[in-house]
Design a protein around this motif. Structure first.
Motif, PDB file in Angstrom:
ATOM      1  N   ASN A   1      -4.315   4.833   0.115  1.00 43.87           N
ATOM      2  CA  ASN A   1      -5.167   5.187   1.326  1.00 43.87           C
ATOM      3  C   ASN A   1      -6.473   4.412   1.565  1.00 43.87           C
TER       4      ASN A   1
ATOM      5  N   ASP B   1      -8.211   3.590   3.799  1.00 45.30           N
ATOM      6  CA  ASP B   1      -9.115   3.746   4.916  1.00 45.30           C
ATOM      7  C   ASP B   1      -9.958   5.269   4.592  1.00 45.30           C
TER       8      ASP B   1
ATOM      9  N   ASP C   1      -7.579  -3.260  -2.418  1.00 48.71           N
ATOM     10  CA  ASP C   1      -8.595  -2.872  -1.611  1.00 48.71           C
ATOM     11  C   ASP C   1      -9.079  -1.492  -2.167  1.00 48.71           C
TER      12      ASP C   1
ATOM     13  N   ASP D   1       0.712  -1.123  -0.100  1.00 50.88           N
ATOM     14  CA  ASP D   1      -0.055   0.064  -0.084  1.00 50.88           C
ATOM     15  C   ASP D   1       0.821   1.362  -0.090  1.00 50.88           C
TER      16      ASP D   1
END
Length: 475
Positions: A373, A375, A395, A349
């Motif tokens: 990022n 989240d 993700d 990430d």
């Protein structure tokens, strides 16, 4: 379409991304895996082939036990030594040793030159650097030699004040704290290292601590407790075909919560001028055992990666973290990063906090497998892919701008948000984020801690004030 990086249409490598059903046919690229086998065996084999004490025929031994003294000194003079064992004990402290060469076993200054070959240099004392080049016009060249330091604040090869250090086929091992194998401090200079093995065991002892322009080629670099590389301020590290293994498992400061293999920052101590820093890796291998691969704080930097094998053995670590920490002024001390990948696999990430930003430029069949990022949106992130490169999401990701062709990003069941809007796979044209580069050649005290010392005795380089720096990871 606006392109900020080089657009290269190249032949494929013969390794297809099976997970990328929507990627263009030309978007085949190197793979990235977080579960690759550690390179400890290969590193051990390379070290075993390097120079040892048994390979050096010693004809004379020079010793110095004086506090602050030197076994070999070139003060404005020229010297040449071969087949010499140097043993240095004695103590020193602070700036006189770290900046100006006091207590170094071998020391050149005031435009002096030293040519050293087939040396065995051992130091056992606090602030007892092994080989030190200080000042503009001063040059030390050392080859086919073994260096061991055991005291704290005792680097292997050390360069400050604009000096030059040339090293070839060295075997350096430091065991003390704050004792980088390849070390620089206030005023920096130019360091060129070819071949050899460089190992550090102490806390706050990266293999390379750069406040200089440092280039290392065809070498094995291993840190067992600290970062592998630290770059401070307006300085650079270039690694060419290097095997770097980092296990950052201790901290030399409470200013950061994270561990990493490569740290790029500005301490504001006055040891490094402010400005654009850089880290470049061409080929070779970077293996990280704990934490993140890259951490950028309180500075502007360009990271350039080309055909390097980069493996993170810590499943919780990220590839790049640009974030505020304990250095600099709160609210403006994030990391400003431009990461350029050329024929490069990136796995992990990328995170940018609210006071940081990242430009990610993928060229020449590069592949990014990871999230940005995940989240939620914090700092600005711009992503650019040339026609041959791909991004495979792991993700949900949040960026602010994107440049790519249609169907070039494999969403892989996730959602990519661009400034809050879900991306639909179409061609996109965005804008690279401009960095705010402050530039200063001053070496003033910056945010000097309480109790800082005044100017030390001695002759510091022009523009230095000799203030004691605050805590930092490598010194």
């Amino acid at each position: 379409m606006k392109r900020t990086g080089n657009v290269i249409l190249s032949s494929v490598l013969g390794l297809t991304l099976c997970a990328c059903s929507t990627a263009p046919e030309s978007a085949e690229a190197p793979s990235a895996s977080a579960s690759a086998t550690p390179l400890a065996t290969e590193i051990a084999e390379m070290i075993s082939k390097g120079i040892t004490k048994d390979d050096i025929q010693v004809s004379e031994t020079l010793e110095n036990s004086e506090d602050g003294g030197h076994a070999i000194l070139a003060d404005g003079t020229n010297g040449s030594y071969s087949g010499i064992a140097v043993n240095k004990t004695g103590e020193s402290s602070g700036d006189e040793a770290d900046f100006y060469g006091e207590n170094a076993a071998v020391f050149a200054t005031n435009g002096g030159t030293l040519d050293l070959t087939d040396m065995v240099i051992t130091t056992n004392g606090t602030h007892a650097n092994a080989v030190f080049s200080y000042g503009e016009g001063t040059t030390v060249s050392i080859s086919n030699s073994v260096i061991e330091t055991s005291g704290n604040c005792s680097g292997g090869i050390m360069t400050t004040g604009g000096g030059t250090m040339n090293a070839e086929n060295l075997n350096i091992h430091t065991t003390g704290n704050s004792s980088a194998a390849i070390r620089s401090d206030r005023g920096g200079g130019t360091v060129t290292v070819n071949g050899g093995q460089y190992v550090t065991d102490g806390k706050g002892s990266p293999v390379i601590y750069s406040t200089a322009d440092i280039t290392v080629s065809d070498a094995v670099l291993t840190s067992t407790a600290s970062q592998g590389v630290v770059v401070e301020g307006k300085n650079s590290v270039t690694l060419n075909n290097v095997e770097l293994t980092a296990d950052n498992n201790t901290k030399n400061s409470d200013k950061s919560d994270w561990y990493q293999a490569v740290m790029i920052y500005q301490s504001m101590s006055g040891d490094a001028a402010e400005g654009l820093s850089s880290f470049t890796m061409n080929g070779g291998t970077l293996t990280n055992n704990n934490g993140d691969i890259f951490f950028v704080n309180n500075t502007v930097t360009e990271i350039t990666l080309s055909e390097a094998e980069i493996v993170n053995l810590d499943e919780e670590g990220v590839f790049l973290r640009a974030a505020a920490a304990g250095w600099g002024n709160e609210g403006s001390n994030g990391g400003q990063v431009t990461l350029r990948a050329d024929h490069q696999a990136i796995s992990g990430d990328i995170l940018a906090d609210s006071v940081s930003h990242v430009n990610l430029i993928l060229n020449n069949t590069s592949v990014f497998t990871g999230a940005v990022n995940p989240d939620g949106q914090e700092g600005e992130v711009y992503v650019e892919l040339d026609e041959s490169s791909v991004w495979v999401l792991t993700d949900d990701s949040y960026i602010t701008s994107l440049t790519c062709d249609a169907d070039q990003i494999d969403l892989n069941g996730h959602t990519l948000y661009i400034s809050g809007e879900a991306y639909d796979g179409s061609a996109s044209e965005g804008e690279m984020i401009e960095a705010e580069v402050s530039s200063s050649d001053s070496y003033g005290p910056g945010d000097m801690p309480q109790g800082g010392m005044g100017k030390p005795e001695g002759t510091p380089p022009e523009g230095h004030d000799g203030a004691m720096p605050p805590e930092k990871p490598g010194n």
